[in-house]
Design a protein around this motif. Structure first.
Motif: not given
Length: 704
Positions: A88-96, A120-122, A126-130, A299-305
């Protein structure tokens, strides 16, 4: 730090994760030294480290996190700090989202998810990932569940590719049925905003010369701030950003407050509630025309898509807008053309009514000389009116198609104005207008065609007179500049609506200026003015403050500097009717037209012969040797050109006067007539006075 690698040989070998595992102080980790790990944990870790598939293990009540090299690429900047930490510490932003799935696994229930979206935050953003993954329980030494084993693959690229394709299809379907530019931009902006889950999508029109942009509209997510209708300065958002847009390149900024190009201009972005943005430019002719932007409030990391969808939306939207505008202009043009044709039919029917009534009256009272004279005058006036309508149509057609040749010579525009005023004075007087002329004392000379320039000024004055109520004021001013002569025609009439001013010189547009058509005409005058002025290298424009505020038309022509010696005009003496009568032959398959023309010539004292066929006319001419032959061109058995050529071959007709009468008045028609041997070319309906002068002139020359 103590090296415990000797305690667990599976940490030996290649790979960044193994190197990190060898460096960890396992005494401080809840898992303890690897040598003391239960065999179940050792086995699953061994399996994970030797796999080339992304995997992780979360072990024990605290779910201590371990993973392999391939999973490290998913971790981003969470690696290597995540090794040996709590899940839960490693992936706290998606833990819920993850916690219930992990709880099921620890309860002995496996799970599988395909293309699960996670924010996820990496890599510091913060960026959207599947992800597609499965959680499996791993048995512990006590018989219960000791931990979780997960095999996972990131499917972001595939999902985004499908989303881009789906967005393209959705956008095409959405825009296909729309015909309004506003509706197209609104629908496309909403589609992009929902697909990318941004706070705002805006469409801005750029005035690159002034360095500003106008935000025409924006789509907003719930709670976002609208900036539609605002005007902003381009440079307030960073010269480097605008330079890239001017060059036609899209730009994506993950954090406007830290980006090297935007951070110095953070206040402008903050005022618009922008934390991150993607902007796509529209550049035409080397100029920045419009900008499509989508904004995130954080702030947001934009994907190529994201960028691809913004580009796709921009390209398709601008293409759809251009198509909609073109179709709208075509519909508007067709509507104006239909209105023009309806007006043309009305204008042509108007003179036909009195002509028809006059003809019937003459038939009923042929012996009443005074009534015949009055009805003949009505017919003559109405025929002249109809001829003027047809001439207007032909004239504007020739000019707009570039088939007019200017007879250019130095012209004093003051003389041109004087001639135009002479022509328009009857209308000015009939409407009781006050006409004021303000001319400069110096010569205002241009290089042009006198007849056409008079036509331009006459049309402007006629236009002012027609649309100024009785008793109004029409003013013509002229001024000279070193390189221009400027003529303005100003009236205090009905004015021009703002939306019409941009197209008042277009064909078919003027019929909308007023529903009052009492002055007649086809509304072609201003279109003709624009074309003729352009042929002279000049410009014409109009201005009005609106309805009932009058109008001002400005004409600018290049000033002619060189003042050549004045050329004395050739005088053309008026030829009066000669005493000698002429033998005249008329050949026209329109029996009524031939008969009426013959009666006119007979009334002038000439001997007239009429035929309706070419061959009969040729036989008659061979026998009677007329001095003048008036020939229709469109004859059924032999056209007038061929008849003229054959008449020239008849002995005794070599010097006969041949006059072509036709409904075709193009310059090519005139040249063809002269080539066939005609001396004159006249367009139907024939100007009777001009014909009588030609006949009289031949009589004078024949007697010399």
């Amino acid at each position: 730090m103590t090296n415990f690698s000797h305690q667990y040989s599976n940490f030996d070998g290649p790979g960044a994760v193994r190197a990190c595992l060898r460096s960890i102080d396992w005494q401080a980790c809840p898992l303890g030294p690897p040598a003391a790990w239960p065999s179940e944990l050792s086995a699953v870790v061994n399996l994970m480290l030797n796999s080339r598939f992304p995997m992780f293990v979360a072990w024990g009540p605290k779910l201590i996190f371990l993973y392999n090299d391939d999973y490290a690429t998913i971790m981003g900047d969470k690696h290597p700090g995540g090794l040996g930490q709590r899940f839960e510490q490693v992936w706290g932003e998606i833990w819920p989202v993850i916690a219930p799935i992990a709880a099921d696994a620890m309860a002995g229930r496996s799970s599988y998810f395909e293309d699960l979206p996670l924010m996820i935050k990496r890599d510091a953003s913060v960026q959207r990932a599947w992800f597609t993954f499965s959680y499996s329980p791993v048995a512990g030494s006590g018989g219960g569940v000791g931990g979780i084993y997960c095999a996972v693959v990131e499917t972001t690229a595939n999902v985004e590719a499908r989303q881009v394709q789906a967005f393209q299809l959705h956008l095409s379907d959405t825009l296909r049925a729309l015909t309004s530019s506003e509706a197209i931009v609104a629908a496309a902006s909403e589609s992009l905003g929902r697909a990318t889950q941004v706070a705002r999508v805006l469409y801005a029109e750029v005035d690159d010369e002034r360095g500003t942009f106008y935000i025409r509209r924006d789509w907003l997510a719930k709670g976002a701030l609208s900036v539609a209708g605002e005007i902003r300065r381009l440079d307030d958002f960073g010269p480097q950003v605008i330079a890239r847009l001017r060059a036609g390149h899209p730009i994506a900024v993950a954090d406007v407050f830290t980006d090297v190009f935007t951070a110095p201009f953070a206040s402008a972005y903050r005022a618009m509630g922008v934390g991150a943005m993607v902007s796509v430019p529209l550049v035409k002719g080397g100029k920045l025309i419009a900008i499509l932007s989508m904004h995130s409030d954080v702030a947001r990391a934009w994907h190529d898509s994201d960028v691809r969808m913004a580009q796709e939306m921009a390209e398709r939207t601008w293409s759809a807008v251009e198509s909609a505008q073109a179709q709208g202009q075509l519909r508007e043009s067709n509507q104006r053309k239909d209105e023009f044709l309806a007006m043309l039919a009305h204008e042509l029917r108007n003179p036909l009514a009195p002509i028809s009534a006059a003809a019937e009256l003459m038939e009923r009272s042929p012996q009443d000389a005074e009534r015949v004279r009055r009805t003949s005058a009505v017919i003559s006036r109405q025929v002249r009116h109809m001829t003027g309508l047809v001439d207007d149509l032909l004239d504007v057609s020739r000019v707009t198609r570039g088939q007019v040749t200017l007879n250019q010579a130095p012209q004093d525009m003051k003389n041109v104005v004087a001639s135009a005023v002479e022509q328009v004075r009857p209308l000015i007087g009939a409407r009781n207008h006050r006409l004021t002329l303000e001319l400069p004392p110096e010569t205002a000379q241009v290089l042009g065609d006198e007849t056409r320039l008079v036509q331009v000024i006459t049309n402007l004055l006629n236009n002012a007179a027609k649309y100024t109520p009785e008793g109004g004021h029409v003013r013509l001013t002229m001024a000279t500049e070193p390189s221009q002569v400027i003529v303005r025609v100003i009236d205090d009439g009905i004015g021009i609506a703002p939306e019409l001013q941009t197209r008042v010189f277009d064909l078919f547009a003027q019929a909308e200026r007023t529903s009052d058509r009492s002055q007649g005409g086809l509304g072609l005058g201003l279109a003709l003015v624009k074309s003729l002025v352009a042929l002279h290298g000049g410009q014409v424009s109009c201005f009005s403050e609106g309805a009932n505020c009058g109008s001002s038309f400005s004409l600018r022509l290049p000033r002619f500097e060189a003042l050549p010696e004045p050329v004395e005009r050739r005088k053309h003496p008026r030829l009066e009717a000669a005493d000698a009568n002429e033998r005249i032959m008329i050949v026209d398959d329109n029996a009524d037209a031939a008969t009426m023309l013959g009666m006119l010539l007979e009334a002038s004292g000439h001997e007239v012969m009429v035929e309706n066929r070419s061959l009969a006319g040729l036989k008659l001419a061979t026998e009677a040797l007329p001095a003048i032959c008036i020939l229709d061109i469109g004859l059924p058995d032999m056209d007038g050109y061929e008849l003229a050529r054959r008449l020239r071959e008849v002995r005794g007709l070599e010097r006969a006067l041949l006059i072509a009468v036709t409904g075709y008045g193009q310059e090519s028609d005139r040249q063809r007539a002269f080539a066939a041997g005609f001396d004159h070319h006249m367009v139907k309906p024939v100007d009777a006075q001009k014909l009588l002068r030609i006949v009289a002139g031949h009589s004078v020359l024949a007697g010399v």
